[in-house]
Design a protein around this motif. Structure first.
Motif, PDB file in Angstrom:
ATOM      1  N   LEU A  75       0.806  -1.222   0.000  1.00 18.20           N
ATOM      2  CA  LEU A  75       0.000   0.000   0.000  1.00 18.20           C
ATOM      3  C   LEU A  75       0.835   1.266   0.000  1.00 18.20           C
ATOM      4  CD1 LEU A  75      -2.930  -1.121   2.318  1.00 18.20           C
ATOM      5  CD2 LEU A  75      -3.087  -0.518  -0.100  1.00 18.20           C
ATOM      6  N   GLN A  76       2.157   1.138   0.143  1.00 14.76           N
ATOM      7  CA  GLN A  76       3.023   2.299  -0.028  1.00 14.76           C
ATOM      8  C   GLN A  76       3.107   2.691  -1.501  1.00 14.76           C
ATOM      9  OE1 GLN A  76       6.874   1.951   1.926  1.00 14.76           O
ATOM     10  NE2 GLN A  76       5.992   0.656   3.510  1.00 14.76           N
ATOM     11  N   ASN A  77       2.732   1.764  -2.371  1.00 14.14           N
ATOM     12  CA  ASN A  77       2.736   2.032  -3.807  1.00 14.14           C
ATOM     13  C   ASN A  77       1.316   2.414  -4.232  1.00 14.14           C
ATOM     14  OD1 ASN A  77       2.755   1.871  -6.655  1.00 14.14           O
ATOM     15  ND2 ASN A  77       4.411   0.385  -6.611  1.00 14.14           N
ATOM     16  N   PRO A  78       1.110   3.622  -4.780  1.00 15.51           N
ATOM     17  CA  PRO A  78      -0.245   4.073  -5.146  1.00 15.51           C
ATOM     18  C   PRO A  78      -0.936   3.200  -6.185  1.00 15.51           C
ATOM     19  CG  PRO A  78       1.280   5.934  -5.072  1.00 15.51           C
ATOM     20  CD  PRO A  78       2.118   4.693  -4.958  1.00 15.51           C
ATOM     21  N   ALA A 224      14.922  -4.815  -8.146  1.00 20.26           N
ATOM     22  CA  ALA A 224      14.767  -4.263  -6.793  1.00 20.26           C
ATOM     23  C   ALA A 224      13.287  -4.252  -6.442  1.00 20.26           C
ATOM     24  CB  ALA A 224      15.349  -2.844  -6.739  1.00 20.26           C
ATOM     25  N   GLU A 225      12.951  -3.766  -5.242  1.00 23.91           N
ATOM     26  CA  GLU A 225      11.557  -3.671  -4.835  1.00 23.91           C
ATOM     27  C   GLU A 225      10.868  -2.519  -5.551  1.00 23.91           C
ATOM     28  OE1 GLU A 225      10.367  -4.786  -0.530  1.00 23.91           O
ATOM     29  OE2 GLU A 225      12.235  -3.668  -0.362  1.00 23.91           O
ATOM     30  N   PHE A 226       9.527  -2.641  -5.727  1.00 20.95           N
ATOM     31  CA  PHE A 226       8.744  -1.569  -6.334  1.00 20.95           C
ATOM     32  C   PHE A 226       8.526  -0.435  -5.329  1.00 20.95           C
ATOM     33  CE2 PHE A 226       6.627  -4.615  -9.530  1.00 20.95           C
ATOM     34  CZ  PHE A 226       7.495  -4.219 -10.533  1.00 20.95           C
ATOM     35  N   LEU A 227       9.608   0.087  -4.791  1.00 13.98           N
ATOM     36  CA  LEU A 227       9.544   1.162  -3.806  1.00 13.98           C
ATOM     37  C   LEU A 227      10.660   2.158  -4.088  1.00 13.98           C
ATOM     38  CD1 LEU A 227       9.060  -0.982  -0.562  1.00 13.98           C
ATOM     39  CD2 LEU A 227       7.301   0.364  -1.709  1.00 13.98           C
ATOM     40  N   LYS A 228      10.571   3.341  -3.474  1.00 16.51           N
ATOM     41  CA  LYS A 228      11.617   4.356  -3.668  1.00 16.51           C
ATOM     42  C   LYS A 228      12.987   3.813  -3.261  1.00 16.51           C
ATOM     43  CE  LYS A 228      11.032   8.658  -2.550  1.00 16.51           C
ATOM     44  NZ  LYS A 228      10.695   9.879  -1.795  1.00 16.51           N
ATOM     45  N   ILE A 254       7.101   4.599  -8.770  1.00 14.85           N
ATOM     46  CA  ILE A 254       7.618   4.834  -7.415  1.00 14.85           C
ATOM     47  C   ILE A 254       9.120   4.570  -7.375  1.00 14.85           C
ATOM     48  CG2 ILE A 254       7.560   4.011  -5.021  1.00 14.85           C
ATOM     49  CD1 ILE A 254       5.261   5.800  -5.704  1.00 14.85           C
ATOM     50  N   MET A 255       9.556   3.516  -8.049  1.00 17.94           N
ATOM     51  CA  MET A 255      10.987   3.266  -8.148  1.00 17.94           C
ATOM     52  C   MET A 255      11.683   4.440  -8.838  1.00 17.94           C
ATOM     53  SD  MET A 255      10.992  -0.749  -9.248  1.00 17.94           S
ATOM     54  CE  MET A 255      12.762  -0.914  -9.260  1.00 17.94           C
ATOM     55  N   SER A 256      11.023   5.012  -9.832  1.00 15.45           N
ATOM     56  CA  SER A 256      11.603   6.138 -10.564  1.00 15.45           C
ATOM     57  C   SER A 256      11.854   7.338  -9.654  1.00 15.45           C
ATOM     58  CB  SER A 256      10.688   6.552 -11.721  1.00 15.45           C
ATOM     59  OG  SER A 256      10.581   5.517 -12.670  1.00 15.45           O
ATOM     60  N   LEU A 257      10.962   7.561  -8.701  1.00 14.58           N
ATOM     61  CA  LEU A 257      11.164   8.677  -7.764  1.00 14.58           C
ATOM     62  C   LEU A 257      12.417   8.451  -6.929  1.00 14.58           C
ATOM     63  CD1 LEU A 257       7.517   9.343  -6.495  1.00 14.58           C
ATOM     64  CD2 LEU A 257       8.728  10.381  -8.411  1.00 14.58           C
ATOM     65  N   GLY A 258      12.628   7.211  -6.505  1.00 13.16           N
ATOM     66  CA  GLY A 258      13.843   6.892  -5.767  1.00 13.16           C
ATOM     67  C   GLY A 258      15.079   7.078  -6.623  1.00 13.16           C
ATOM     68  N   VAL A 259      14.968   6.729  -7.900  1.00 12.58           N
ATOM     69  CA  VAL A 259      16.080   6.910  -8.833  1.00 12.58           C
ATOM     70  C   VAL A 259      16.420   8.395  -8.964  1.00 12.58           C
ATOM     71  CG1 VAL A 259      16.737   6.783 -11.276  1.00 12.58           C
ATOM     72  CG2 VAL A 259      15.708   4.793 -10.152  1.00 12.58           C
ATOM     73  N   ILE A 260      15.411   9.235  -9.181  1.00 15.10           N
ATOM     74  CA  ILE A 260      15.632  10.673  -9.361  1.00 15.10           C
ATOM     75  C   ILE A 260      16.269  11.293  -8.117  1.00 15.10           C
ATOM     76  CG2 ILE A 260      14.433  12.895  -9.608  1.00 15.10           C
ATOM     77  CD1 ILE A 260      12.499  11.461 -11.524  1.00 15.10           C
ATOM     78  N   ASN A 261      15.785  10.891  -6.948  1.00 13.91           N
ATOM     79  CA  ASN A 261      16.367  11.419  -5.698  1.00 13.91           C
ATOM     80  C   ASN A 261      17.841  11.048  -5.574  1.00 13.91           C
ATOM     81  OD1 ASN A 261      13.935  12.520  -4.967  1.00 13.91           O
ATOM     82  ND2 ASN A 261      13.365  10.869  -3.559  1.00 13.91           N
ATOM     83  N   MET A 262      18.154   9.801  -5.914  1.00 15.40           N
ATOM     84  CA  MET A 262      19.533   9.343  -5.799  1.00 15.40           C
ATOM     85  C   MET A 262      20.425  10.026  -6.830  1.00 15.40           C
ATOM     86  SD  MET A 262      21.278   7.411  -3.849  1.00 15.40           S
ATOM     87  CE  MET A 262      22.952   6.792  -3.787  1.00 15.40           C
ATOM     88  N   LEU A 263      19.908  10.235  -8.040  1.00 12.73           N
ATOM     89  CA  LEU A 263      20.670  10.922  -9.070  1.00 12.73           C
ATOM     90  C   LEU A 263      21.038  12.339  -8.626  1.00 12.73           C
ATOM     91  CD1 LEU A 263      18.717   9.825 -12.288  1.00 12.73           C
ATOM     92  CD2 LEU A 263      21.029   9.116 -11.635  1.00 12.73           C
ATOM     93  N   GLU A 264      20.078  13.011  -7.980  1.00 13.03           N
ATOM     94  CA  GLU A 264      20.349  14.362  -7.479  1.00 13.03           C
ATOM     95  C   GLU A 264      21.493  14.355  -6.469  1.00 13.03           C
ATOM     96  OE1 GLU A 264      16.707  15.900  -5.936  1.00 13.03           O
ATOM     97  OE2 GLU A 264      15.855  16.329  -7.909  1.00 13.03           O
ATOM     98  N   GLU A 265      21.486  13.350  -5.593  1.00 14.28           N
ATOM     99  CA  GLU A 265      22.555  13.246  -4.591  1.00 14.28           C
ATOM    100  C   GLU A 265      23.917  13.024  -5.251  1.00 14.28           C
ATOM    101  OE1 GLU A 265      21.784  10.408  -1.528  1.00 14.28           O
ATOM    102  OE2 GLU A 265      19.728  11.109  -1.182  1.00 14.28           O
ATOM    103  N   LEU A 266      23.910  12.341  -6.391  1.00  7.50           N
ATOM    104  CA  LEU A 266      25.156  12.057  -7.104  1.00  7.50           C
ATOM    105  C   LEU A 266      25.547  13.182  -8.052  1.00  7.50           C
ATOM    106  CD1 LEU A 266      24.541   8.281  -7.976  1.00  7.50           C
ATOM    107  CD2 LEU A 266      26.075   9.185  -6.213  1.00  7.50           C
TER     108      LEU A 266
END
Length: 341
Positions: A75-78, A224-228, A254-266
């Protein structure tokens, strides 16, 4: 004093037996009569004894909905609230209630399904996932209990009614979009390898890469999991490679949001340094920055059609197994860039 069927019949100017048939939604009663009786029921505040009626016709008027394990994580995944909205909308229109599973691990979920079936809790079950070698699906087949799968069954496809997208074609389409933009180093980030949807999307990606005569690199495929959190871990792996990709096909928004956040950090910009495509067209995909190019799989309609197919099976035991394919479209937004120039 409690309102009775006789009171409703008198107000609607029909026989008490007609009221009973309206409550049972008998096809022998005209639409106009049903509207008149239901209006009288509403005005009088009459509520039929559902339990007594269901006992008489050996029906619970309830649908069991089985989430992937665990429901709390899912349920964390919309995706799941949206597909449940579709199921619930059709169920409400046909006066069915929902029993949504809350099982924890695989063993607990299996036990809950057994209780649903043997305890006569529900008339049928919708599985909101399709796994490789799933004991629940095997059990429901063996018991000849009405059920529908959201997703393509791993086996016994001809015996099982399911509602799905053409995930192979959708993944090939979105991969070809990146190829047309000039990308030659395209990676794939998918969910668990025991999910049929992941397998189909992986194969579609691989076919597009092969047809374009691009080099297939095993390191470019990450699961990976279908999560951030799953998306973040995938980025760590891909961008530690000697030749990191310039584009990504990601199997879930949702995985894509985690990818974008990590890319920003890098310090890696999207789409300037890397293009991203995704799946599901969740509402978050439009409001994130950059907004995601994603495959709209019509999640709500997956739920509606799953409920419709199940209720058809429940009301007609001879209903044959069906395959319902919901069309997909690519929603082009700002997360991809043409690098062909």
């Amino acid at each position: 004093m409690a309102v009775t069927i006789k009171d409703v019949a008198k107000k609607a100017n029909v026989a008490p037996s007609t009221v009973s048939r309206v409550i049972a939604d008998s096809p022998r009663i005209s639409t106009d009569t049903k509207k008149r009786v239901r209006k009288a029921m509403k005005e009088l505040g009459y509520h039929p004894n559902v339990n007594a009626r269901n006992l008489a016709v050996r029906s619970t008027k309830a649908i069991g909905v089985i989430m992937p394990t665990s429901a709390e994580t899912a349920l964390q995944n919309p995706f799941f609230p949206e597909v449940l909205r579709g199921v619930g909308t059709f169920a409400h229109e046909t006066e069915y209630s929902l029993y949504v599973s809350t099982g924890g691990d695989a063993a607990q979920l299996f036990e809950e399904v057994k209780r649903m079936v043997y305890g006569n809790w529900v008339d049928g079950i919708i599985l909101l996932y399709s796994r490789v070698s799933d004991p629940i699906m095997d059990f429901l087949l063996e018991e000849t209990f009405p059920f529908v799968v959201v997703g393509k069954p791993y086996e016994n496809e001809s015996k099982i009614t399911y509602v799905d997208n053409d995930n192979f074609a959708a993944s090939a389409d979105v991969t070809n979009h990146l190829i047309e933009l000039g990308h030659q180093h395209i990676a794939f980030i998918g969910g668990s390898k025991d999910l049929v949807v992941t397998v189909d999307r992986l194969h579609g990606y691989q076919r597009a890469i092969k047809d374009a005569n691009l080099t297939t690199q095993p390191d470019y495929v990450v699961h990976a999991e279908f999560l951030k959190s799953g998306g973040r871990k995938a980025v760590e792996r891909l961008f530690s490679l000697e030749a990191p990709p310039t584009a990504l096909v990601i199997a879930d928004d949702i995985m894509s949001l985690g990818v974008i956040n990590m890319l920003e950090e890098l310090g890696i910009a999207c789409p300037e340094d890397i293009s991203i495509t995704s799946f599901n067209n969740l509402y978050l995909s439009e409001i994130t920055r950059p907004s995601l190019t994603t495959v709209d799989i019509q999640i709500f309609m997956l739920g509606v059609q799953a409920a419709k197919c199940l209720i058809e099976k429940v009301t007609n035991k001879d209903e044959p197994a069906k395959r319902i394919i919901i069309p997909h479209t690519i929603i082009y937004r700002n997360s991809t860039k043409d690098v062909s120039e």
